[in-house]
Scaffold this motif. Sequence first.
Motif, PDB file in Angstrom:
ATOM      1  N   TYR A  12     -14.592 -63.105 -67.011  1.00  0.00           N
ATOM      2  CA  TYR A  12     -15.314 -64.127 -67.763  1.00  0.00           C
ATOM      3  C   TYR A  12     -15.930 -63.533 -69.033  1.00  0.00           C
ATOM      4  O   TYR A  12     -15.898 -64.156 -70.110  1.00  0.00           O
ATOM      5  CB  TYR A  12     -16.411 -64.751 -66.899  1.00  0.00           C
ATOM      6  CG  TYR A  12     -15.901 -65.717 -65.867  1.00  0.00           C
ATOM      7  CD1 TYR A  12     -15.156 -66.844 -66.232  1.00  0.00           C
ATOM      8  CD2 TYR A  12     -16.144 -65.520 -64.516  1.00  0.00           C
ATOM      9  CE1 TYR A  12     -14.676 -67.729 -65.287  1.00  0.00           C
ATOM     10  CE2 TYR A  12     -15.668 -66.397 -63.554  1.00  0.00           C
ATOM     11  CZ  TYR A  12     -14.941 -67.500 -63.951  1.00  0.00           C
ATOM     12  OH  TYR A  12     -14.463 -68.370 -63.008  1.00  0.00           O
ATOM     13  N   LEU A  13     -16.473 -62.329 -68.923  1.00  0.00           N
ATOM     14  CA  LEU A  13     -17.073 -61.675 -70.085  1.00  0.00           C
ATOM     15  C   LEU A  13     -16.017 -61.404 -71.153  1.00  0.00           C
ATOM     16  O   LEU A  13     -16.236 -61.667 -72.347  1.00  0.00           O
ATOM     17  CB  LEU A  13     -17.742 -60.369 -69.645  1.00  0.00           C
ATOM     18  CG  LEU A  13     -18.411 -59.544 -70.745  1.00  0.00           C
ATOM     19  CD1 LEU A  13     -19.574 -60.326 -71.361  1.00  0.00           C
ATOM     20  CD2 LEU A  13     -18.913 -58.205 -70.194  1.00  0.00           C
ATOM     21  N   LEU A  14     -14.852 -60.912 -70.737  1.00  0.00           N
ATOM     22  CA  LEU A  14     -13.791 -60.609 -71.695  1.00  0.00           C
ATOM     23  C   LEU A  14     -13.256 -61.870 -72.362  1.00  0.00           C
ATOM     24  O   LEU A  14     -13.021 -61.895 -73.577  1.00  0.00           O
ATOM     25  CB  LEU A  14     -12.651 -59.881 -70.986  1.00  0.00           C
ATOM     26  CG  LEU A  14     -12.905 -58.424 -70.578  1.00  0.00           C
ATOM     27  CD1 LEU A  14     -11.775 -57.923 -69.693  1.00  0.00           C
ATOM     28  CD2 LEU A  14     -13.052 -57.547 -71.805  1.00  0.00           C
ATOM     29  N   LEU A  15     -13.062 -62.931 -71.565  1.00  0.00           N
ATOM     30  CA  LEU A  15     -12.477 -64.154 -72.112  1.00  0.00           C
ATOM     31  C   LEU A  15     -13.419 -64.800 -73.132  1.00  0.00           C
ATOM     32  O   LEU A  15     -12.979 -65.240 -74.208  1.00  0.00           O
ATOM     33  CB  LEU A  15     -12.178 -65.129 -70.974  1.00  0.00           C
ATOM     34  CG  LEU A  15     -11.275 -66.323 -71.308  1.00  0.00           C
ATOM     35  CD1 LEU A  15      -9.940 -65.858 -71.854  1.00  0.00           C
ATOM     36  CD2 LEU A  15     -11.063 -67.193 -70.076  1.00  0.00           C
ATOM     37  N   HIS A  16     -14.709 -64.853 -72.812  1.00  0.00           N
ATOM     38  CA  HIS A  16     -15.664 -65.425 -73.768  1.00  0.00           C
ATOM     39  C   HIS A  16     -15.833 -64.511 -74.978  1.00  0.00           C
ATOM     40  O   HIS A  16     -15.964 -64.991 -76.107  1.00  0.00           O
ATOM     41  CB  HIS A  16     -17.014 -65.656 -73.092  1.00  0.00           C
ATOM     42  CG  HIS A  16     -17.016 -66.796 -72.129  1.00  0.00           C
ATOM     43  ND1 HIS A  16     -16.489 -66.700 -70.862  1.00  0.00           N
ATOM     44  CD2 HIS A  16     -17.465 -68.069 -72.246  1.00  0.00           C
ATOM     45  CE1 HIS A  16     -16.616 -67.855 -70.235  1.00  0.00           C
ATOM     46  NE2 HIS A  16     -17.201 -68.700 -71.049  1.00  0.00           N
ATOM     47  N   GLY A  17     -15.792 -63.190 -74.742  1.00  0.00           N
ATOM     48  CA  GLY A  17     -15.888 -62.263 -75.870  1.00  0.00           C
ATOM     49  C   GLY A  17     -14.696 -62.370 -76.795  1.00  0.00           C
ATOM     50  O   GLY A  17     -14.827 -62.206 -78.011  1.00  0.00           O
ATOM     51  N   MET A  18     -13.526 -62.672 -76.223  1.00  0.00           N
ATOM     52  CA  MET A  18     -12.320 -62.804 -77.038  1.00  0.00           C
ATOM     53  C   MET A  18     -12.443 -63.975 -78.002  1.00  0.00           C
ATOM     54  O   MET A  18     -11.974 -63.901 -79.154  1.00  0.00           O
ATOM     55  CB  MET A  18     -11.105 -63.009 -76.115  1.00  0.00           C
ATOM     56  CG  MET A  18      -9.774 -63.069 -76.853  1.00  0.00           C
ATOM     57  SD  MET A  18      -9.356 -61.514 -77.658  1.00  0.00           S
ATOM     58  CE  MET A  18      -8.008 -62.034 -78.709  1.00  0.00           C
TER      59      MET A  18
END
Length: 401
Positions: A328-334
């Motif tokens: 979730y952190l990576l997807l929102h950061g992307m």
Amino acid sequence: MLRRLAPASAKAARTWRACLALGWWALTLLAMPGLAAEPTPCEFSATSGQSLPLEGVAEVFLDGGEAVDVSAIDAGRVPFAPQHGQSFGGLLTRGTLWIRTQIRPCPEGGGTYLYLNNGSLESVTLHVPIRGAGRTARRLLYGGWGHGAGDQERFVSPVFRLPIDYDDSRPLLIAVRSPYLLQFGVTLLNQSAWQRESMGILLLLGLGLGVLLALLLYNLALFAGIGDRHYFNYLLYALSLLSYLGIDPYVSLFGFIAPGISVALMPYFPIFPLLLLVAMNVFSRAFLDSRHTAPRHDRVLKALLMVPAVVMLVLLLGYRWEAARFTYLLLHGMVFLQITAGISALRAGYRPARFFLLAVAAPLLGVLVFSGQIHNLLPRNEVTVRAFFLGFVAEALLLSL
């Protein structure tokens, strides 16, 4: 003659795409008034079409140690607290969430339904009080992907029909756990309300997924005819997005179309957003030509391509909760990284970055709307809960244009 026809056909293509975009937004706006209406609290009289969000009439307790049982609750040894906010649980909640509420079933003949709007819940257990079987007798109803089909109705997320011998003089107990996203809304509905809301949900999901399939086929035809690698990158992105939305907690179309496939795939759920992350990364670098227009962002995007392999290793080692949070952190950061890369490319004079920024702003808006309903800044309904899904559909449409 060919020189005259080429600009005309390009103009016609642009006009057709603009009409498609306007048609999508018009259909979405037409669907929103019925879907966005706040459910009407009620006491379940004989009036049709009523629903009751349980957050206003429920108490909760988070059992982080997995040690609480029903006997301890009946004995009054569990410190329940009133539910605050529109959503039960939270993004970082871990353990078993117990919900206690006293409700009255609907007297109309169609039955009473309990709907939980998160398809990634591993286990949902209803401890239903039963009339005429003793003061502590309860019937257990099971749902969630951890129980396979269980006792839940076939739908995109757990929904139960309460038994006709339900004892409304005693509280209903609900135990919920999930390694992915223990955040959900619970609504009690009578027959007509459930039919209306379920059709509204399927209309919203079908509309979005239908647009994605149309875009996929359209760009496949373009790639077959032209062979440009940008169309191939878009096809990878669209396929990854479709697979992710098929198992997403608030979309989960696989759970309705093919429940067996959904149950089999859900233990590996983080793999799908990770594949989407890779496809978004590859498409963004190709579209922006980030190697020349945004070299610093290009290096970050290249490094980010290695992270999904690490998260998959964490998942395969059995750390589902940690893998899901990293994902979730990576997807929102992307999403935020795409925006900053687009701004950098635009400042470097790369004009197509304007359209890229317009497209990637849609998922960001979806994130903000979804977060707004979590923090009680916006009403919880089928549009705000699925705003992230709608944002991705809008992004796919705008990138195709």
